[in-house]
Design a protein around this motif. Sequence first.
Motif, PDB file in Angstrom:
ATOM      1  N   SER A 145       0.828  -1.205   0.000  1.00 33.46           N
ATOM      2  CA  SER A 145       0.000   0.000   0.000  1.00 33.46           C
ATOM      3  C   SER A 145       0.859   1.251   0.000  1.00 33.46           C
ATOM      4  CB  SER A 145      -0.913   0.016   1.225  1.00 33.46           C
ATOM      5  OG  SER A 145      -1.579   1.266   1.320  1.00 33.46           O
ATOM      6  N   HIS A 169      -2.176   4.320   8.080  1.00 36.27           N
ATOM      7  CA  HIS A 169      -2.607   4.765   6.756  1.00 36.27           C
ATOM      8  C   HIS A 169      -2.632   6.287   6.752  1.00 36.27           C
ATOM      9  CE1 HIS A 169      -5.210   5.352   3.252  1.00 36.27           C
ATOM     10  NE2 HIS A 169      -4.869   4.125   2.894  1.00 36.27           N
ATOM     11  N   TYR A 227       4.796   0.795   2.896  1.00 39.24           N
ATOM     12  CA  TYR A 227       4.901   0.633   1.448  1.00 39.24           C
ATOM     13  C   TYR A 227       6.264   0.017   1.160  1.00 39.24           C
ATOM     14  CZ  TYR A 227       5.196   1.862  -3.497  1.00 39.24           C
ATOM     15  OH  TYR A 227       5.330   1.821  -4.865  1.00 39.24           O
TER      16      TYR A 227
END
Length: 122
Positions: A44, A52, A63
């Motif tokens: 992600s 997040h 990530y």
Amino acid sequence: MAYYAFLDDNNIVTEVIAGKDENDGTDWEVEYGNFRGQTCKRTSYNTYGNAHIDSGTPFRGNYAGIGYTYDETNDVFYAPKPYDSWVLDETKWIWKAPIDYPSDDKHYIWNEDTQSWDLIVE
């Protein structure tokens, strides 16, 4: 758009690509992995430090980047260890210095020899 990390035999990321979202019923991790002959894991772009950036649900710790490790047991990515003295925070999946970064709005760099933060003089 989704991002996928390819792993070598030691679970080290060798490449990250932009690919297809997994909302069409296809397991793109498997498809890309089979095509390349490597393990492939989705990552992600919006996850760092196991949070997040848009207050969504974090995904796989961080990530992935080239050289990152994929921890299969915890299903997370984390960066290479920057200094021997740093330890991995297994809550945020980021490396931490033995001494916290100063909070005085100045810029510092870690000095491994002295185990301290050195002020960057500009």
